[in-house]
Scaffold this motif. Structure first.
Motif, mmCIF file in Angstrom:
data_model
loop_
_atom_site.group_PDB
_atom_site.id
_atom_site.type_symbol
_atom_site.label_atom_id
_atom_site.label_comp_id
_atom_site.label_asym_id
_atom_site.label_seq_id
_atom_site.Cartn_x
_atom_site.Cartn_y
_atom_site.Cartn_z
ATOM 1 N N ALA A 88 -20.319 -50.625 -60.877
ATOM 2 C CA ALA A 88 -20.993 -51.698 -60.143
ATOM 3 C C ALA A 88 -22.024 -52.398 -61.022
ATOM 4 C CB ALA A 88 -21.659 -51.140 -58.885
ATOM 5 N N LEU A 89 -22.763 -51.630 -61.823
ATOM 6 C CA LEU A 89 -23.732 -52.238 -62.742
ATOM 7 C C LEU A 89 -23.033 -53.154 -63.738
ATOM 8 C CD1 LEU A 89 -26.214 -49.343 -63.619
ATOM 9 C CD2 LEU A 89 -26.766 -51.512 -62.491
ATOM 10 N N ARG A 90 -21.963 -52.680 -64.335
ATOM 11 C CA ARG A 90 -21.232 -53.489 -65.322
ATOM 12 C C ARG A 90 -20.669 -54.760 -64.687
ATOM 13 N NH1 ARG A 90 -19.001 -48.215 -67.090
ATOM 14 N NH2 ARG A 90 -20.046 -47.674 -69.018
ATOM 15 N N THR A 91 -20.070 -54.604 -63.525
ATOM 16 C CA THR A 91 -19.468 -55.750 -62.844
ATOM 17 C C THR A 91 -20.527 -56.780 -62.467
ATOM 18 O OG1 THR A 91 -17.680 -54.376 -61.992
ATOM 19 C CG2 THR A 91 -18.097 -56.455 -60.842
ATOM 20 N N THR A 92 -21.628 -56.320 -61.878
ATOM 21 C CA THR A 92 -22.691 -57.237 -61.457
ATOM 22 C C THR A 92 -23.336 -57.894 -62.668
ATOM 23 O OG1 THR A 92 -23.062 -55.830 -59.529
ATOM 24 C CG2 THR A 92 -24.758 -57.461 -60.025
ATOM 25 N N ARG A 93 -23.536 -57.109 -63.730
ATOM 26 C CA ARG A 93 -24.085 -57.685 -64.963
ATOM 27 C C ARG A 93 -23.172 -58.781 -65.504
ATOM 28 N NH1 ARG A 93 -23.617 -55.106 -70.061
ATOM 29 N NH2 ARG A 93 -21.451 -55.040 -69.426
ATOM 30 N N ASN A 94 -21.884 -58.530 -65.500
ATOM 31 C CA ASN A 94 -20.941 -59.533 -66.000
ATOM 32 C C ASN A 94 -20.971 -60.801 -65.161
ATOM 33 O OD1 ASN A 94 -20.181 -57.912 -68.109
ATOM 34 N ND2 ASN A 94 -18.363 -57.115 -67.079
#
Length: 131
Positions: A88-94
């Motif tokens: 979720a962190l990676r996706t939201t960051r992207n």
């Protein structure tokens, strides 16, 4: 008439020192992230949108937390997060960094930063403190 002065870059400075990736630095960065979380939490969700500065703070919370996932020296601390939280962190960051705010769900971002992130930070602090 004189010639215009052209731009001349100054020489690149030698790196003064290598960054230190110890637990103390990790905890300091968590403090900075926590202050951003507090700023976002002080903004009512009803007014939270890409038009307010706290929105940028919320995006930086996600971007900074996700950056820890990319640092090998912090991998043991990041084990405190579940695989779904990391994803979720990676996706939201992207989304925040590459897709732009129009792709972001404002209410979901506010909830993630004010509700989910504080728990993640507490677990990361505990992991860093155990060393």
């Amino acid at each position: 008439m004189s010639e215009p002065v052209s731009f001349t870059p100054r020489p690149r400075a030698a790196r003064r020192h290598a960054p230190n990736f110890d637990a103390e630095n990790f905890l300091r960065e968590l403090d900075v992230i926590t202050h951003r979380v507090e700023r976002v939490a002080a903004t009512p969700v009803e007014v939270f949108s890409a038009n307010c500065p706290e929105y940028d703070s919320a995006c930086m919370v996600i971007i900074r937390l996700a950056a820890f996932l990319e640092r090998e020296e912090y991998a043991s601390y990041m084990d405190a997060l579940s695989s779904s939280e990391k994803r979720a962190l990676r996706t939201t960051r992207n989304i925040a960094a590459h897709s732009g705010y129009q792709s972001m769900d404002d209410q979901l971002l506010w909830t993630a930063v004010t509700r989910n992130v504080p728990d993640m930070i507490a677990r990361l602090r505990a992991a860093a403190s155990r060393g």
